[in-house]
Design a protein around this motif. Structure first.
Motif, PDB file in Angstrom:
ATOM      1  N   GLY A 152       0.804  -1.214   0.000  1.00  0.00           N
ATOM      2  CA  GLY A 152       0.000   0.000   0.000  1.00  0.00           C
ATOM      3  C   GLY A 152       0.839   1.267   0.000  1.00  0.00           C
ATOM      4  N   TYR A 153       2.062   1.199   0.525  1.00  0.00           N
ATOM      5  CA  TYR A 153       2.940   2.364   0.540  1.00  0.00           C
ATOM      6  C   TYR A 153       3.434   2.735  -0.860  1.00  0.00           C
ATOM      7  CZ  TYR A 153       3.389   1.346   5.570  1.00  0.00           C
ATOM      8  OH  TYR A 153       3.157   1.094   6.900  1.00  0.00           O
ATOM      9  N   PHE A 154       3.361   1.802  -1.797  1.00  0.00           N
ATOM     10  CA  PHE A 154       3.975   2.010  -3.112  1.00  0.00           C
ATOM     11  C   PHE A 154       3.002   2.529  -4.169  1.00  0.00           C
ATOM     12  CE2 PHE A 154       7.100  -0.673  -1.101  1.00  0.00           C
ATOM     13  CZ  PHE A 154       8.303  -0.287  -1.665  1.00  0.00           C
ATOM     14  N   PHE A 155       1.684   2.529  -3.887  1.00  0.00           N
ATOM     15  CA  PHE A 155       0.701   2.865  -4.909  1.00  0.00           C
ATOM     16  C   PHE A 155      -0.199   4.023  -4.485  1.00  0.00           C
ATOM     17  CE2 PHE A 155       1.967  -1.375  -6.101  1.00  0.00           C
ATOM     18  CZ  PHE A 155       1.905  -1.361  -7.487  1.00  0.00           C
ATOM     19  N   PRO A 156      -0.606   4.858  -5.457  1.00  0.00           N
ATOM     20  CA  PRO A 156      -1.575   5.926  -5.158  1.00  0.00           C
ATOM     21  C   PRO A 156      -2.956   5.338  -4.899  1.00  0.00           C
ATOM     22  CG  PRO A 156      -1.139   5.841  -7.518  1.00  0.00           C
ATOM     23  CD  PRO A 156      -0.181   4.883  -6.869  1.00  0.00           C
ATOM     24  N   LYS A 157      -3.821   6.116  -4.252  1.00  0.00           N
ATOM     25  CA  LYS A 157      -5.152   5.636  -3.910  1.00  0.00           C
ATOM     26  C   LYS A 157      -5.952   5.194  -5.133  1.00  0.00           C
ATOM     27  CE  LYS A 157      -5.840   8.144   0.431  1.00  0.00           C
ATOM     28  NZ  LYS A 157      -6.707   9.103   1.176  1.00  0.00           N
ATOM     29  N   ARG A 158      -5.746   5.876  -6.262  1.00  0.00           N
ATOM     30  CA  ARG A 158      -6.529   5.550  -7.455  1.00  0.00           C
ATOM     31  C   ARG A 158      -6.229   4.142  -7.980  1.00  0.00           C
ATOM     32  NH1 ARG A 158      -3.355   6.091 -12.021  1.00  0.00           N
ATOM     33  NH2 ARG A 158      -1.330   7.123 -11.667  1.00  0.00           N
ATOM     34  N   LEU A 159      -5.080   3.572  -7.592  1.00  0.00           N
ATOM     35  CA  LEU A 159      -4.708   2.225  -8.021  1.00  0.00           C
ATOM     36  C   LEU A 159      -4.707   1.228  -6.871  1.00  0.00           C
ATOM     37  CD1 LEU A 159      -1.740   3.005 -10.461  1.00  0.00           C
ATOM     38  CD2 LEU A 159      -4.067   2.327 -11.065  1.00  0.00           C
ATOM     39  N   ALA A 160      -5.163   1.659  -5.700  1.00  0.00           N
ATOM     40  CA  ALA A 160      -5.090   0.794  -4.521  1.00  0.00           C
ATOM     41  C   ALA A 160      -5.904  -0.477  -4.696  1.00  0.00           C
ATOM     42  CB  ALA A 160      -5.563   1.552  -3.281  1.00  0.00           C
ATOM     43  N   GLY A 161      -7.112  -0.357  -5.268  1.00  0.00           N
ATOM     44  CA  GLY A 161      -7.951  -1.529  -5.458  1.00  0.00           C
ATOM     45  C   GLY A 161      -7.307  -2.541  -6.377  1.00  0.00           C
ATOM     46  N   THR A 162      -6.726  -2.059  -7.473  1.00  0.00           N
ATOM     47  CA  THR A 162      -6.072  -2.957  -8.424  1.00  0.00           C
ATOM     48  C   THR A 162      -4.848  -3.616  -7.812  1.00  0.00           C
ATOM     49  OG1 THR A 162      -6.816  -1.622 -10.300  1.00  0.00           O
ATOM     50  CG2 THR A 162      -4.948  -3.084 -10.674  1.00  0.00           C
ATOM     51  N   ALA A 163      -3.984  -2.829  -7.184  1.00  0.00           N
ATOM     52  CA  ALA A 163      -2.740  -3.364  -6.628  1.00  0.00           C
ATOM     53  C   ALA A 163      -3.004  -4.345  -5.488  1.00  0.00           C
ATOM     54  CB  ALA A 163      -1.849  -2.220  -6.137  1.00  0.00           C
ATOM     55  N   LEU A 164      -3.828  -3.928  -4.529  1.00  0.00           N
ATOM     56  CA  LEU A 164      -4.103  -4.807  -3.390  1.00  0.00           C
ATOM     57  C   LEU A 164      -4.936  -6.018  -3.807  1.00  0.00           C
ATOM     58  CD1 LEU A 164      -4.810  -2.164  -0.598  1.00  0.00           C
ATOM     59  CD2 LEU A 164      -2.721  -3.469  -0.997  1.00  0.00           C
ATOM     60  N   GLY A 165      -5.818  -5.822  -4.779  1.00  0.00           N
ATOM     61  CA  GLY A 165      -6.611  -6.949  -5.273  1.00  0.00           C
ATOM     62  C   GLY A 165      -5.738  -7.985  -5.951  1.00  0.00           C
ATOM     63  N   LEU A 166      -4.791  -7.526  -6.769  1.00  0.00           N
ATOM     64  CA  LEU A 166      -3.884  -8.459  -7.428  1.00  0.00           C
ATOM     65  C   LEU A 166      -3.021  -9.197  -6.421  1.00  0.00           C
ATOM     66  CD1 LEU A 166      -2.698  -6.394 -10.540  1.00  0.00           C
ATOM     67  CD2 LEU A 166      -3.926  -8.584 -10.585  1.00  0.00           C
ATOM     68  N   GLN A 167      -2.437  -8.450  -5.476  1.00  0.00           N
ATOM     69  CA  GLN A 167      -1.555  -9.115  -4.521  1.00  0.00           C
ATOM     70  C   GLN A 167      -2.314 -10.104  -3.638  1.00  0.00           C
ATOM     71  OE1 GLN A 167       0.875  -6.832  -1.513  1.00  0.00           O
ATOM     72  NE2 GLN A 167       2.408  -8.212  -2.355  1.00  0.00           N
ATOM     73  N   ALA A 168      -3.435  -9.684  -3.105  1.00  0.00           N
ATOM     74  CA  ALA A 168      -4.198 -10.574  -2.236  1.00  0.00           C
ATOM     75  C   ALA A 168      -4.774 -11.749  -3.021  1.00  0.00           C
ATOM     76  CB  ALA A 168      -5.320  -9.802  -1.550  1.00  0.00           C
ATOM     77  N   GLY A 169      -5.314 -11.468  -4.220  1.00  0.00           N
ATOM     78  CA  GLY A 169      -5.914 -12.530  -5.005  1.00  0.00           C
ATOM     79  C   GLY A 169      -4.903 -13.561  -5.463  1.00  0.00           C
ATOM     80  N   LEU A 170      -3.773 -13.101  -6.016  1.00  0.00           N
ATOM     81  CA  LEU A 170      -2.746 -14.032  -6.466  1.00  0.00           C
ATOM     82  C   LEU A 170      -2.060 -14.701  -5.283  1.00  0.00           C
ATOM     83  CD1 LEU A 170      -1.202 -11.991  -9.419  1.00  0.00           C
ATOM     84  CD2 LEU A 170      -2.868 -13.862  -9.517  1.00  0.00           C
ATOM     85  N   GLY A 171      -1.961 -13.985  -4.158  1.00  0.00           N
ATOM     86  CA  GLY A 171      -1.437 -14.618  -2.954  1.00  0.00           C
ATOM     87  C   GLY A 171      -2.368 -15.706  -2.455  1.00  0.00           C
ATOM     88  N   ASN A 172      -3.664 -15.389  -2.407  1.00  0.00           N
ATOM     89  CA  ASN A 172      -4.661 -16.388  -2.013  1.00  0.00           C
ATOM     90  C   ASN A 172      -4.661 -17.595  -2.943  1.00  0.00           C
ATOM     91  OD1 ASN A 172      -7.267 -14.006  -0.948  1.00  0.00           O
ATOM     92  ND2 ASN A 172      -5.355 -14.623   0.024  1.00  0.00           N
ATOM     93  N   PHE A 173      -4.201 -17.405  -4.180  1.00  0.00           N
ATOM     94  CA  PHE A 173      -4.123 -18.503  -5.142  1.00  0.00           C
ATOM     95  C   PHE A 173      -3.259 -19.643  -4.612  1.00  0.00           C
ATOM     96  CE2 PHE A 173      -1.727 -20.369  -8.764  1.00  0.00           C
ATOM     97  CZ  PHE A 173      -2.777 -21.057  -9.356  1.00  0.00           C
ATOM     98  N   GLY A 174      -2.339 -19.317  -3.693  1.00  0.00           N
ATOM     99  CA  GLY A 174      -1.514 -20.362  -3.098  1.00  0.00           C
ATOM    100  C   GLY A 174      -2.325 -21.425  -2.386  1.00  0.00           C
ATOM    101  N   VAL A 175      -3.490 -21.045  -1.836  1.00  0.00           N
ATOM    102  CA  VAL A 175      -4.379 -22.016  -1.189  1.00  0.00           C
ATOM    103  C   VAL A 175      -4.792 -23.089  -2.191  1.00  0.00           C
ATOM    104  CG1 VAL A 175      -6.567 -22.335   0.015  1.00  0.00           C
ATOM    105  CG2 VAL A 175      -5.240 -20.240   0.371  1.00  0.00           C
ATOM    106  N   SER A 176      -5.254 -22.644  -3.350  1.00  0.00           N
ATOM    107  CA  SER A 176      -5.689 -23.572  -4.382  1.00  0.00           C
ATOM    108  C   SER A 176      -4.506 -24.324  -4.992  1.00  0.00           C
ATOM    109  CB  SER A 176      -6.437 -22.807  -5.478  1.00  0.00           C
ATOM    110  OG  SER A 176      -6.931 -23.687  -6.458  1.00  0.00           O
ATOM    111  N   LEU A 177      -3.389 -23.620  -5.158  1.00  0.00           N
ATOM    112  CA  LEU A 177      -2.218 -24.233  -5.781  1.00  0.00           C
ATOM    113  C   LEU A 177      -1.737 -25.440  -4.999  1.00  0.00           C
ATOM    114  CD1 LEU A 177       0.032 -24.199  -7.905  1.00  0.00           C
ATOM    115  CD2 LEU A 177       1.270 -22.568  -6.449  1.00  0.00           C
ATOM    116  N   ILE A 178      -1.594 -25.312  -3.677  1.00  0.00           N
ATOM    117  CA  ILE A 178      -1.076 -26.437  -2.892  1.00  0.00           C
ATOM    118  C   ILE A 178      -2.096 -27.559  -2.803  1.00  0.00           C
ATOM    119  CG2 ILE A 178      -1.831 -25.556  -0.636  1.00  0.00           C
ATOM    120  CD1 ILE A 178       1.448 -27.455  -1.486  1.00  0.00           C
ATOM    121  N   GLN A 179      -3.391 -27.223  -2.818  1.00  0.00           N
ATOM    122  CA  GLN A 179      -4.411 -28.269  -2.733  1.00  0.00           C
ATOM    123  C   GLN A 179      -4.581 -29.011  -4.052  1.00  0.00           C
ATOM    124  OE1 GLN A 179      -7.870 -26.236  -1.153  1.00  0.00           O
ATOM    125  NE2 GLN A 179      -7.177 -26.536   0.954  1.00  0.00           N
ATOM    126  N   PHE A 180      -4.111 -28.409  -5.145  1.00  0.00           N
ATOM    127  CA  PHE A 180      -4.079 -29.104  -6.439  1.00  0.00           C
ATOM    128  C   PHE A 180      -2.718 -29.739  -6.685  1.00  0.00           C
ATOM    129  CE2 PHE A 180      -2.916 -29.061 -10.934  1.00  0.00           C
ATOM    130  CZ  PHE A 180      -3.904 -29.890 -11.463  1.00  0.00           C
TER     131      PHE A 180
END
Length: 450
Positions: A152-180
């Protein structure tokens, strides 16, 4: 003013003149490079956090003798340790910086992976040690509360949803990755691993369950190397006392309750889904034990468990731009409504009279995870919009910490009550949080739109 004074300096480990809200003092290349490297590490972290959920359904097949309750507890412990570690990680970004945070954490992932690799090979491993190893995997979930505020320190507010969504979503992908990935690599010997003899499954086929624990070690090492070689720190500093001022803001508490609904459900249901399926419809259900159906005809949890978190993770990653465009509050509310309805439908099929009802339950769960992705993306967009930058980082870390107790809460609840009763209780909680999202954030003239 000359360009040398307006552009952030990237020669040192700490960026100078860094302000994402000012185009003259923000370097998008540095920001996106930081996002991708830290997200790579975070994805591995979530694989580590959910490693136990991937191997637990297979432990009894390779010689362990664990009860249903012991398995639920074993899968629940990473949620407890992950939540506790997030309470520590939430304070680290302004104290140690992004580079050290990601670099050291990536190396720490290796410790529980090697521990599980060794333990799985010996069915005589004591249960208390399995519980300790399960707690160690919490590092993979705990780091989320450090990585996300740091990003969050690296991105302006106008891109916060995109940046945090990508990081959290792709990070959460690890749950599915290990279970597959876990069940897949259990079926054969990895390159260079021939010295480790395979174990035998229930039907006598060779099983390399320990492969799931070791397969990602090289990638964790790579993540650490990239972090130390490439990442920078931003000049955001705050001591412990300064950071706890978030608890005087009522939005901290409201958003915590809501994020428990969205991410707590995602994390908790994802961790326990394989066991719920096996115990309700599959190889450990009344249908199997009664002999009414052949085991080969029954759905096995490990074969389907990865689908739900995969959907939730992808939706969270993809919904960020929509949150930036329409605001996070709307999507948080939509996510809550969808989760409430789908959880109620899933509960209806948790006292089944036929194994075929599994498919209705699975469909409801996939829909539920779809809406967790929307709700998670919406909530994380709201935080940097409603709160000032430093407080937003703290609230992101705090809410993520509390919500990460989801796997522990769900696991413990399932040892104390029926699965159907738990789902009914979850539905009631979802209703309460959805109403809060509407009253404070999503309705016309809401006091805190964002």
């Amino acid at each position: 003013m000359s360009e040398s004074h307006t552009q952030p300096s990237s020669r040192s480990r700490t960026l100078q003149n860094w302000n994402p809200e000012n185009p003259e003092t923000w370097d998008s290349k540095i920001a996106w490079r930081t996002l991708w490297i830290s997200t790579f590490s975070l994805t591995i972290g979530f694989c580590v956090w959910y490693l136990v959920s991937a191997v637990a359904p297979k432990l009894n097949e390779v010689g362990f003798d664990l009860s249903t309750g012991q398995l639920y507890w074993l899968v629940a412990i990473p949620g407890l340790s992950g939540g506790l570690l997030r309470l520590i990680y939430m304070f680290l970004p302004p104290l140690v910086g992004t580079r050290l945070l990601v670099g050291v954490t990536s190396l720490l992932f290796i410790v529980p992976m090697i521990g599980w690799f060794q333990a799985i090979q010996n069915p005589q491993t004591p249960y208390w040690w399995l519980m300790v190893l399960a707690a160690m995997t919490g590092i993979g979930g705990g780091c989320f509360s450090g990585y996300m505020p740091s990003t969050g320190y690296f991105f302006p507010k106008r891109l916060a949803g995109t940046a945090l969504g990508l990081q959290a979503g792709l990070g959460n992908f690890g749950v599915s990755l290990i279970q597959f990935l876990g069940p897949w690599v259990m079926g054969f010997g990895l390159l260079g691993m021939g010295m480790f003899a395979p174990q035998k499954g229930a039907d006598g086929t060779p099983l390399h369950v320990y492969n799931a624990a070791i397969v990602l070690v090289p990638w964790a090492i790579l993540a650490s190397i990239l972090a130390f070689a490439v990442l920078k720190n931003v000049p955001v500093k705050a001591n412990f006392r300064q950071q706890i001022d978030i608890f005087g803001n009522k939005n901290t508490w409201i958003l915590t309750l809501i994020y428990i609904m969205t991410f707590g459900a995602f994390a908790g249901f994802a961790a326990q889904l394989a066991l719920i399926i096996n115990n309700t419809f599959g190889k450990d259900s009344v249908f199997a034990t009664s002999g009414e159906y052949a085991l080969s005809e029954l759905p096995l949890g490990a074969s389907f468990a990865f689908l739900a978190p995969l959907i939730g993770s992808l939706v969270r990653a993809l919904w960020g731009p929509l949150c930036d465009k329409y605001g996070g509050a709307l999507w948080t509310f939509v996510g809550g409504v969808g989760m409430t309805l789908s959880c109620a439908v899933a509960a209806f099929f948790l006292n089944p009279t036929s194994p075929s009802q599994f498919w209705y339950f699975l469909a409801a769960m996939l829909v539920l995870f779809f809406f967790t992705g929307i709700g998670n993306a919406g909530t994380f967009k709201q935080m940097p919009m409603i709160l000032p930058p430093r407080q937003a980082g703290g609230v992101i870390g705090w809410t993520a910490a509390i919500a990460s107790f989801g796997p522990f809460v769900v696991g413990v609840a399932l040892t104390m009550t029926s699965v159907q009763s738990f789902f009914i209780g979850a539905t009631i909680y979802f209703v309460i949080c959805t109403v809060l999202a509407w009253i404070f954030y999503a309705r016309p003239n809401a006091p805190f739109p964002g």
